[in-house]
Design a protein around this motif. Sequence first.
Motif, PDB file in Angstrom:
ATOM      1  N   THR A 241      60.621  -1.616  20.740  1.00  0.00           N
ATOM      2  CA  THR A 241      60.615  -0.804  19.387  1.00  0.00           C
ATOM      3  C   THR A 241      61.501  -1.082  18.598  1.00  0.00           C
ATOM      4  OG1 THR A 241      62.632   0.463  20.280  1.00  0.00           O
ATOM      5  CG2 THR A 241      60.379   1.292  21.384  1.00  0.00           C
ATOM      6  N   SER A 242      60.683  -0.656  16.930  1.00  0.00           N
ATOM      7  CA  SER A 242      61.307  -1.241  15.896  1.00  0.00           C
ATOM      8  C   SER A 242      62.062   0.418  14.753  1.00  0.00           C
ATOM      9  CB  SER A 242      60.383  -1.812  15.039  1.00  0.00           C
ATOM     10  OG  SER A 242      61.139  -2.145  13.577  1.00  0.00           O
ATOM     11  N   SER A 243      63.225   0.096  14.553  1.00  0.00           N
ATOM     12  CA  SER A 243      63.639   0.878  14.008  1.00  0.00           C
ATOM     13  C   SER A 243      64.302   0.589  12.657  1.00  0.00           C
ATOM     14  CB  SER A 243      64.885   1.717  15.300  1.00  0.00           C
ATOM     15  OG  SER A 243      65.829   1.014  15.352  1.00  0.00           O
ATOM     16  N   VAL A 244      65.257   1.351  12.011  1.00  0.00           N
ATOM     17  CA  VAL A 244      66.047   0.597  10.728  1.00  0.00           C
ATOM     18  C   VAL A 244      67.282  -0.204  11.383  1.00  0.00           C
ATOM     19  CG1 VAL A 244      67.704   1.507   8.639  1.00  0.00           C
ATOM     20  CG2 VAL A 244      65.493   2.832   9.539  1.00  0.00           C
ATOM     21  N   GLY A 245      68.149   0.468  12.480  1.00  0.00           N
ATOM     22  CA  GLY A 245      69.108   0.053  12.994  1.00  0.00           C
ATOM     23  C   GLY A 245      68.201  -2.038  13.786  1.00  0.00           C
ATOM     24  N   ARG A 246      66.778  -1.845  14.309  1.00  0.00           N
ATOM     25  CA  ARG A 246      66.205  -3.257  14.728  1.00  0.00           C
ATOM     26  C   ARG A 246      66.559  -4.588  14.083  1.00  0.00           C
ATOM     27  NH1 ARG A 246      64.256  -3.781  20.130  1.00  0.00           N
ATOM     28  NH2 ARG A 246      64.215  -6.383  19.794  1.00  0.00           N
TER      29      ARG A 246
END
Length: 295
Positions: A241-246
């Motif tokens: 999963t891709s997030s801003v933190g990732r």
Amino acid sequence: MTTEPRKDTEDLAPAVNRELAGLDALELTVRSRRNPIARLWSAAWPVLAAVGIALALWQLVVLSGWKESWVLPGPADVLPELWNSVTSGSFWGAVGLTMQRAVIGFAVSVLVGTVLGLAVSRFGVLRRAFGSLITGLQTMPSIAWFPLAILLFQLSESAILFVVVLGAAPSIANGLIAGVDYLPPILLRAGKVMGLRGLSQYRHLILPASLPAFVAGLKQGWAFAWRSLMAGELLVQIGTTSSVGRLLSDSRELSDTAAMISVMLVILVIGIVIDQLFGLADRTLRNRWGLNAAD
């Protein structure tokens, strides 16, 4: 002998009311006559000036040679990278996941903080038992909860939600407690005389009267929730999963400083936008209570 003064007072009251209504109408007219473009510019130019000063200082630091360009790139390198990011669909998918986590975590925090704040503020036993504990939880760094959260929930959404709620709920509870503490006792007595008891007292008297402090607590709670979420996304990475933190973590591991700073700017902008929304809510509340002076 006693009827004449009362009659004079009764005759004077409509005149006073008319004068006050006239002043209110005059104030509203002055506000409405202000050019909308001028109002927009007066709100925008301080922000634009601050952005320009920040970019200039940033560029001066880069030009000073304090760090190599690959360690600290300048605006000319970061801003194109930021543009490439915001024009890609994957980037907005990451932002969407992060905002979904933020909204869910903050909503749960509001529910928990409101119930806890009302209970502690109205019952002395709970205040003595949990008042200091709530303040202690508020001052505790959110990142300190992650080892326990990972042990309890492994690398999952629940671990992130757990830390977000623990970071935000105490601030919301303390804001509501402060609002209730400063309620005038005469207001509570008036509510009882009018028949407000139990839940109706909270709904129609305590919560509305505590709104200014409660909104301040919500704003501070959001700040804690946002910081906790960013720390969580850096530490708890779930599958692919891709997030801003990732995105921030991946750019750091790849030593892509321009991309890393561009993600940091996105985090900053999101925080500013949410702060403006809270500011709008605060201004609306102040206008409703007649606390804003004419510009």
